[in-house]
Design a protein around this motif. Structure first.
Motif, PDB file in Angstrom:
ATOM      1  N   SER A 319       8.171   7.456  -5.135  1.00 19.93           N
ATOM      2  CA  SER A 319       7.303   7.416  -3.959  1.00 19.93           C
ATOM      3  C   SER A 319       8.123   7.539  -2.677  1.00 19.93           C
ATOM      4  CB  SER A 319       6.501   6.115  -3.960  1.00 19.93           C
ATOM      5  OG  SER A 319       5.676   6.015  -2.827  1.00 19.93           O
ATOM      6  N   MET A 350       1.567  -1.153  -5.606  1.00 19.67           N
ATOM      7  CA  MET A 350       0.373  -0.550  -5.021  1.00 19.67           C
ATOM      8  C   MET A 350       0.538  -0.321  -3.525  1.00 19.67           C
ATOM      9  SD  MET A 350      -3.599  -1.794  -5.274  1.00 19.67           S
ATOM     10  CE  MET A 350      -3.671  -1.414  -7.012  1.00 19.67           C
ATOM     11  N   ASP A 351       1.154  -1.282  -2.824  1.00 21.12           N
ATOM     12  CA  ASP A 351       1.355  -1.112  -1.383  1.00 21.12           C
ATOM     13  C   ASP A 351       2.276   0.062  -1.088  1.00 21.12           C
ATOM     14  OD1 ASP A 351      -0.301  -3.190  -0.798  1.00 21.12           O
ATOM     15  OD2 ASP A 351       1.282  -4.683  -0.532  1.00 21.12           O
ATOM     16  N   TRP A 354       0.318   3.244  -1.635  1.00 24.29           N
ATOM     17  CA  TRP A 354      -0.718   3.365  -0.610  1.00 24.29           C
ATOM     18  C   TRP A 354      -0.112   3.757   0.728  1.00 24.29           C
ATOM     19  CZ3 TRP A 354      -5.274  -0.481  -1.431  1.00 24.29           C
ATOM     20  CH2 TRP A 354      -6.447   0.080  -0.926  1.00 24.29           C
ATOM     21  N   ARG A 355       1.077   3.223   1.022  1.00 25.10           N
ATOM     22  CA  ARG A 355       1.739   3.518   2.281  1.00 25.10           C
ATOM     23  C   ARG A 355       2.115   4.992   2.377  1.00 25.10           C
ATOM     24  NH1 ARG A 355       5.873   0.567   1.575  1.00 25.10           N
ATOM     25  NH2 ARG A 355       4.769  -1.362   2.068  1.00 25.10           N
ATOM     26  N   ASN A 358      -0.903   7.793  -1.167  1.00 21.63           N
ATOM     27  CA  ASN A 358      -1.451   7.934  -2.525  1.00 21.63           C
ATOM     28  C   ASN A 358      -2.313   6.713  -2.807  1.00 21.63           C
ATOM     29  OD1 ASN A 358      -1.980   8.730  -5.106  1.00 21.63           O
ATOM     30  ND2 ASN A 358       0.136   8.984  -5.712  1.00 21.63           N
ATOM     31  N   ALA A 359      -3.567   6.754  -2.381  1.00 20.88           N
ATOM     32  CA  ALA A 359      -4.468   5.612  -2.527  1.00 20.88           C
ATOM     33  C   ALA A 359      -4.770   5.359  -3.995  1.00 20.88           C
ATOM     34  CB  ALA A 359      -5.760   5.860  -1.756  1.00 20.88           C
ATOM     35  N   PRO A 360      -4.797   4.092  -4.415  1.00 19.83           N
ATOM     36  CA  PRO A 360      -5.097   3.787  -5.823  1.00 19.83           C
ATOM     37  C   PRO A 360      -6.564   4.009  -6.132  1.00 19.83           C
ATOM     38  CG  PRO A 360      -4.875   1.767  -4.571  1.00 19.83           C
ATOM     39  CD  PRO A 360      -4.524   2.881  -3.627  1.00 19.83           C
ATOM     40  N   CYS A 365      -7.565  -1.059  -8.301  1.00 20.36           N
ATOM     41  CA  CYS A 365      -7.788  -2.135  -7.332  1.00 20.36           C
ATOM     42  C   CYS A 365      -8.556  -3.297  -7.955  1.00 20.36           C
ATOM     43  CB  CYS A 365      -8.549  -1.592  -6.126  1.00 20.36           C
ATOM     44  SG  CYS A 365      -7.636  -0.393  -5.134  1.00 20.36           S
ATOM     45  N   LYS A 387      -8.754  -4.313   2.568  1.00 21.66           N
ATOM     46  CA  LYS A 387      -8.104  -3.008   2.660  1.00 21.66           C
ATOM     47  C   LYS A 387      -8.904  -1.949   1.918  1.00 21.66           C
ATOM     48  CE  LYS A 387      -3.496  -0.942   2.286  1.00 21.66           C
ATOM     49  NZ  LYS A 387      -2.084  -1.168   1.872  1.00 21.66           N
ATOM     50  N   MET A 388      -9.458  -2.317   0.774  1.00 19.04           N
ATOM     51  CA  MET A 388     -10.309  -1.380   0.038  1.00 19.04           C
ATOM     52  C   MET A 388     -11.521  -0.964   0.858  1.00 19.04           C
ATOM     53  SD  MET A 388     -10.389  -3.109  -3.755  1.00 19.04           S
ATOM     54  CE  MET A 388     -11.804  -2.126  -4.216  1.00 19.04           C
ATOM     55  N   GLU A 391     -10.821   1.410   3.619  1.00 16.32           N
ATOM     56  CA  GLU A 391     -10.571   2.756   3.108  1.00 16.32           C
ATOM     57  C   GLU A 391     -11.784   3.346   2.404  1.00 16.32           C
ATOM     58  OE1 GLU A 391      -7.909   4.623   3.525  1.00 16.32           O
ATOM     59  OE2 GLU A 391      -6.779   3.111   4.648  1.00 16.32           O
TER      60      GLU A 391
END
Length: 507
Positions: A319, A350-351, A354-355, A358-360, A365, A387-388, A391
């Protein structure tokens, strides 16, 4: 006994004189009808129940002018192909047209017939069709060059035979094609046969046809080498697969992501994880982009081998290098980390993804939220839920309500209501259970005014609160604990219209 004699026949009466014939007049001969091709119904069995219908169908749709390949193709495509009774007679009409004078099939009719026979699994008729094409080639081949549509027609036939494992017939088609085309066949024709051999487990025949390809001076491409490398890996001959990979590089053919994926999977199958990871870094050096399959092989293979920490480090490294493909789902590694109770590492992975944009997925989640709840880490679960929602990743109602219940149990009914408002602003409509949980939380904290506001909102949205919700609102959590309270049941049974009265009184 006396025999009786039959009476003699009477003589015929004299015939009457006939009237004189009418005077003859000379008439011009009738005009000759236009020449139309004969219908092919005479060669069908007379016991066919639809013969008369077929005759009428052909007379209605076949043009009266002399038949041409374009007219025949149009008739086959637009009329016969979609008819429920006569569609199987397309080859019969094709043969009938070939028997007509001054008619010659074109590559368009040959191609249509070959593809139709292949699509309808009438493969026994494909080979005679190609034999007829060899003896009666397309008019395009009358010059010094062959018809450019010849190879695609034969490629369709070869692919159809390879699809069912009839390699001998496919080779016969290949030999027919060699007689008709100019120059050498394309590499795609060789690849179809080689791939079919590998798929059927006949790796030696695939190698033999590859040798024939080299003798024919046809240059293999990346698909040829990928097929052979995959064949070696299927036969557990990973060393020979590496040799084929080296030959691929020597012949100047650049490997693609499929080549690397096949070899990485082969390394992992033999538990040579360091070599497989090294192959992945070689991809990065060559500028070959990762695919989601590449990450699934690497991360999933390490997790299945119990090397979860190494898989996390590798994924974070990918990543940060910016090579993780878009759309890669980290659900597998998140699930494994949560199962081991290592939710902190799961949040870190996951963070990081996401940063980098590449959103999970929703499933990843939800899995992490459930893992955090199981360990009592409500605050981290709430942060992930917020956060979900920001988004626009909307959770399912069960996970959402369970997290609200955890917040209310922790004495944070106000924060839980704010989370409800955030979800509503993103399109997540609360249900009756959501309101009951929040009323329960406010009643535990003694905040009856906020609870009353929620009950009024429930009524406005059409939700009918149960007796437990009213008891919590009216008498507090200690006096009204739901349906287990006998006094509350008595109030509910004697006042079935309490909802209507309350609603009307509020207005």
């Amino acid at each position: 006994m006396v025999l009786k004699k039959f009476p003699k026949p009477r003589s015929n009466p004299p015939s009457l004189p006939l009237p004189p014939p009418p005077p003859t007049t000379t008439l011009p001969p009738p005009p000759s009808p236009p020449t139309t091709p004969p219908l092919p119904t005479h060669s069908l069995s007379h016991t066919t129940p639809t013969q008369s219908q077929l005759t009428h169908f052909l007379q209605s749709h076949l043009p009266p002018s002399p038949l041409t390949p374009n007219l025949l193709l149009s008739f086959l495509k637009t009329h016969l192909h979609h008819h429920p009774k006569f569609t199987h007679l397309d080859l019969h009409l094709f043969r009938h047209a070939a028997s007509l004078d001054a008619f010659r099939h074109h590559h368009s009719t040959f191609e249509w017939m070959a593809r139709t026979l292949a699509a309808t699994d009438r493969l026994d008729d494909v080979l005679p069709l190609l034999q007829f094409m060899v003896s009666n080639p397309c008019p395009c081949a009358d010059g010094i060059f062959s018809c450019p549509k010849t190879e695609p027609i034969f490629l369709c036939a070869i692919s159809s035979f390879c699809r069912v494992g009839r390699h001998d017939d496919a080779l016969v088609c290949f030999d027919y094609m060699r007689k008709l085309i100019d120059g050498l066949p394309s590499v795609a024709v060789y690849n179809v046969l080689i791939h079919s051999y590998v798929k059927c487990g006949e790796h030696e025949k695939a190698l033999g046809f590859y040798d024939r390809m080299i003798r024919d001076r046809v240059k293999p491409d990346v698909f040829t080498f990928n097929i052979l490398i995959n064949g070696y890996c299927r036969n557990l001959q990973f060393g020979l697969a590496l040799e084929m990979f080296k030959e691929m590089r020597i012949k100047g053919c650049a490997p693609n992501v499929v080549s690397f994926n096949t070899l990485i999977q082969g390394f992992f199958r033999e538990r040579k994880f360091e070599e497989g990871i090294g192959m992945a870094f070689e991809m990065i050096e060559l500028g070959c982009e990762f695919s989601t399959v590449t990450c699934d092989i690497l991360i999933g293979g390490l997790c299945r081998a119990g090397r979860v920490s190494e898989a996390c480090n590798l994924l974070i490294d990918f990543s940060r290098k910016g090579v993780t493909p878009k759309g890669f789902d980290c659900f597998g590694i998140i699930e494994r980390l949560c199962k081991d109770g290592n939710t902190g590492r799961a949040v870190e992975v996951m963070d990081e993804l996401w940063r980098k944009g590449n959103a999970p997925s929703l499933v990843a989640c939800t899995t992490l939220i459930e893992g955090l709840r199981r360990l009592g880490k409500t605050e981290e679960a709430v942060m992930l839920m917020e956060k979900m929602l920001k988004e626009s990743i909307l959770p399912d109602s069960v996970t959402y309500n369970c997290l609200l219940r955890d917040m209310c149990d922790a004495g944070k009914a106000t924060e839980a209501n704010k989370l409800r408002l955030l979800g509503s602003s993103k399109g997540l409509d609360p249900d009756g259970m959501t309101y009951n949980i929040l009323v329960y939380g406010y009643s535990r904290e003694g905040r009856r005014k906020e609870g009353q506001t929620l009950v009024d909102e429930m009524l406005d949205r059409g939700f009918i609160p149960d007796i437990a919700t009213y008891n919590r609102m009216e008498y507090g959590d200690e006096e009204g604990k739901g349906l287990g309270n006998d006094w509350g049941l008595t109030v509910y049974s004697f006042c079935p219209c309490i909802t209507v009265f309350k609603h009307e009184g509020r207005r």
